[in-house]
Design a protein around this motif. Structure first.
Motif, PDB file in Angstrom:
ATOM      1  N   TYR A 222       0.816  -1.207   0.000  1.00  0.00           N
ATOM      2  CA  TYR A 222       0.000   0.000   0.000  1.00  0.00           C
ATOM      3  C   TYR A 222       0.855   1.264   0.000  1.00  0.00           C
ATOM      4  O   TYR A 222       0.875   2.003  -0.963  1.00  0.00           O
ATOM      5  CB  TYR A 222      -0.947  -0.026   1.194  1.00  0.00           C
ATOM      6  N   CYS A 223       1.595   1.507   1.075  1.00  0.00           N
ATOM      7  CA  CYS A 223       2.307   2.782   1.197  1.00  0.00           C
ATOM      8  C   CYS A 223       3.642   2.790   0.454  1.00  0.00           C
ATOM      9  O   CYS A 223       4.118   3.843   0.065  1.00  0.00           O
ATOM     10  CB  CYS A 223       2.502   3.155   2.658  1.00  0.00           C
TER      11      CYS A 223
ATOM     12  N   CYS B 189       2.993   1.044   6.655  1.00  0.00           N
ATOM     13  CA  CYS B 189       1.710   0.376   6.910  1.00  0.00           C
ATOM     14  C   CYS B 189       1.780  -1.128   7.200  1.00  0.00           C
ATOM     15  O   CYS B 189       0.830  -1.681   7.717  1.00  0.00           O
ATOM     16  CB  CYS B 189       0.766   0.612   5.732  1.00  0.00           C
TER      17      CYS B 189
ATOM     18  N   ASP C   9       1.325  -3.567   5.284  1.00  0.00           N
ATOM     19  CA  ASP C   9       0.435  -4.376   4.459  1.00  0.00           C
ATOM     20  C   ASP C   9       1.209  -5.249   3.472  1.00  0.00           C
ATOM     21  O   ASP C   9       0.642  -6.149   2.874  1.00  0.00           O
ATOM     22  CB  ASP C   9      -0.559  -3.504   3.698  1.00  0.00           C
TER      23      ASP C   9
END
Length: 103
Positions: free
Chosen positions: A55-56, A61, A63
């Protein structure tokens, strides 16, 4: 008015993403390789099982946790690809490091 850029192809390396060979630009992150591979998810949340993808792309994050070269819980966005690297989806909840003898 504008000159067309010559077709320069960056050097690539081959990695395995969940067993599938993927060619990625040299210097790319393992998370970028996961995205290029088109996986539906790189891990699932431990509570609800919701699928997650990078994600980031900057280590904030978590993820993008993946198993990289047999080591689980790696932030794939923070790992630069190497030829032959094996990237697999993270299975199950991450475990905290506990020194021997700790309760």
């Amino acid at each position: 008015m504008f000159a067309q850029r010559p077709d320069i192809r960056p050097a690539t390396v081959e990695v395995l993403v969940d067993g599938t060979p993927v060619r990625v630009p040299e210097g790319a992150s393992a998370a970028a390789a996961v995205l290029l591979a088109g996986l539906p998810a790189i891990r699932e949340t431990p509570v609800t099982g919701a699928p997650r993808l990078p994600y980031c792309m900057m280590g904030i994050c978590f993820d993008c946790l993946a198993e990289i070269d047999g080591v689980a819980n790696r932030q794939s966005c923070m790992v630069t690809v190497r030829p032959g690297m094996q990237i697999r989806p993270q299975r199950g909840a991450r475990e905290a490091y506990r020194p021997e003898g700790a309760a």
